[in-house]
Design a protein around this motif. Structure first.
Motif, PDB file in Angstrom:
ATOM      1  N   UNK A   1       3.226   6.446  -5.293  1.00  0.00           N
ATOM      2  CA  UNK A   1       3.007   6.694  -6.733  1.00  0.00           C
ATOM      3  C   UNK A   1       1.948   7.770  -6.943  1.00  0.00           C
ATOM      4  N   UNK A   2       0.875   7.703  -6.134  1.00  0.00           N
ATOM      5  CA  UNK A   2      -0.215   8.676  -6.305  1.00  0.00           C
ATOM      6  C   UNK A   2       0.136  10.047  -5.753  1.00  0.00           C
TER       7      UNK A   2
ATOM      8  N   UNK B   1       7.999   8.202   3.577  1.00  0.00           N
ATOM      9  CA  UNK B   1       7.816   6.802   3.976  1.00  0.00           C
ATOM     10  C   UNK B   1       8.745   6.473   5.146  1.00  0.00           C
ATOM     11  N   UNK B   2       8.127   5.999   6.213  1.00  0.00           N
ATOM     12  CA  UNK B   2       8.873   5.723   7.447  1.00  0.00           C
ATOM     13  C   UNK B   2       8.653   4.252   7.838  1.00  0.00           C
ATOM     14  N   UNK B   3       9.715   3.553   8.173  1.00  0.00           N
ATOM     15  CA  UNK B   3       9.580   2.134   8.515  1.00  0.00           C
ATOM     16  C   UNK B   3      10.032   1.908   9.956  1.00  0.00           C
ATOM     17  N   UNK B   4       9.188   1.204  10.721  1.00  0.00           N
ATOM     18  CA  UNK B   4       9.483   0.938  12.139  1.00  0.00           C
ATOM     19  C   UNK B   4       9.919  -0.512  12.316  1.00  0.00           C
TER      20      UNK B   4
ATOM     21  N   UNK C   1       0.835  -1.199   0.000  1.00  0.00           N
ATOM     22  CA  UNK C   1       0.000   0.000   0.000  1.00  0.00           C
ATOM     23  C   UNK C   1       0.872   1.253   0.000  1.00  0.00           C
ATOM     24  N   UNK C   2       1.961   1.213   0.766  1.00  0.00           N
ATOM     25  CA  UNK C   2       2.858   2.378   0.859  1.00  0.00           C
ATOM     26  C   UNK C   2       3.388   2.762  -0.521  1.00  0.00           C
ATOM     27  N   UNK C   3       3.739   1.763  -1.298  1.00  0.00           N
ATOM     28  CA  UNK C   3       4.302   2.029  -2.636  1.00  0.00           C
ATOM     29  C   UNK C   3       3.222   2.650  -3.535  1.00  0.00           C
ATOM     30  N   UNK C   4       1.991   2.164  -3.391  1.00  0.00           N
ATOM     31  CA  UNK C   4       0.899   2.726  -4.205  1.00  0.00           C
ATOM     32  C   UNK C   4       0.639   4.185  -3.820  1.00  0.00           C
ATOM     33  N   UNK C   5       0.688   4.473  -2.514  1.00  0.00           N
ATOM     34  CA  UNK C   5       0.461   5.847  -2.059  1.00  0.00           C
ATOM     35  C   UNK C   5       1.554   6.763  -2.610  1.00  0.00           C
TER      36      UNK C   5
ATOM     37  N   UNK D   1      12.868   1.402  -0.550  1.00  0.00           N
ATOM     38  CA  UNK D   1      11.879   2.369  -1.031  1.00  0.00           C
ATOM     39  C   UNK D   1      11.489   3.380   0.047  1.00  0.00           C
ATOM     40  N   UNK D   2      11.907   3.132   1.289  1.00  0.00           N
ATOM     41  CA  UNK D   2      11.520   4.010   2.410  1.00  0.00           C
ATOM     42  C   UNK D   2      12.548   5.119   2.615  1.00  0.00           C
TER      43      UNK D   2
END
Ligand code: ADP
Ligand code: 5GP
Length: 219
Positions: free
Chosen positions: A112-113, A119-122, A106-110, A161-162
């Motif tokens: 793109x839009x 983008x933050x990864x925990x 979902x993060x990648x789709x967001x 990607x993050x």
């Protein structure tokens, strides 16, 4: 008015995303609007419809897809999860910073839009700690926990990607760090959190990937 910034928070299941979001909102809620996702998974004890998620049947969820009411959606392990569009757009247009706590596809789709998305990864400090927290939460069967550990291993390949990696060791430190990263981005002062960039944490990522591999083999 300046638009708010859109922030995606993802992370290995059990790393503490939900806990961090609750604490962030109770400490700094005036800075953020937290999007509530739709899902077909059942509520866990204590979870509330409209607060933690909108709990939908598969038919209801598929209707939202057909009517283009979701910014993105993904199947995670066995359930659908998606981000309702109306709330996010309304809050961004009102100048609010909006947080989506969603998984990687979902993060990648967001991104793109909405290419400006941060983008933050925990992650927990180690794979052992991820599994320990999943077991400690006591909400999933061992079978589901193993599937989530396997998924975490796969996700470790998507971290490039993050923008930022946040290690949730001490909760309060972690919440401060998340707030500082987002506020830094809002002020366009990204230097002060350069140490949290994914690119500054490649050794950590390689290490945890190795650990996750052994866990996903059932260690
Ligand atoms: P996620 O939303 O990422 O799946 P949760 O927020 O549900 O993770 O947290 C998983 C478990 O880990 C919960 O039992 C939570 O209380 C615990 N936890 C969260 N953050 C920490 C932390 N910093 N130290 C120790 N335990 C934590
Ligand atoms: P959980 O079942 O533990 O609440 O969530 C499982 C995964 O789904 C987590 O990684 C969570 O971030 C993700 N998730 C929650 N809401 C959404 C959403 O709206 N879209 C997507 N793509 N993932 C979501």
């Amino acid at each position: 008015m300046k638009k708010g910034i859109l922030v995606v928070v993802s992370g290995f299941s059990g790393s503490g995303k939900g806990t961090i979001m609750k604490r962030l909102m109770s400490k700094y809620g005036e800075n953020y609007s937290l999007s509530v996702s739709a899902t077909t998974r059942a509520p866990r004890p204590g979870e509330v419809h409209g607060v933690d998620y909108f709990y939908l049947t598969t038919e209801e969820f598929e209707r939202m897809i057909e009517q283009d009411q979701l910014i993105e959606y993904a199947k995670y392990v066995t359930n659908y999860y998606g981000t309702p569009k109306a709330y996010v757009e309304e809050q961004l247009n009102a100048g609010r910073n909006v947080i989506l706590e969603i998984e990687m596809q979902g993060a990648i789709k967001v991104k793109k839009k909405y290419p400006e998305t941060i983008l933050l990864f925990v992650t927990a400090p180690s794979a052992g700690e991820v599994k320990k927290r999943l077991i400690g939460r006591n909400t999933e069967s061992m079978e589901v926990i193993d599937a989530r550990m396997q998924r975490a291993y796969e996700e470790s390949y998507g971290l490039d990607d993050y923008d930022y990696l946040v290690i949730n060791d001490d909760l309060e430190d972690c919440v401060e760090c998340v707030n500082s990263i987002i506020m830094g981005e809002r002020m366009e002062d990204t230097e002060k959190n350069a140490g949290c960039r994914v690119s500054a944490n490649i050794d950590f990522i390689n290490n945890i990937r190795e650990e996750l591999l052994s866990f996903s083999k059932g260690v």
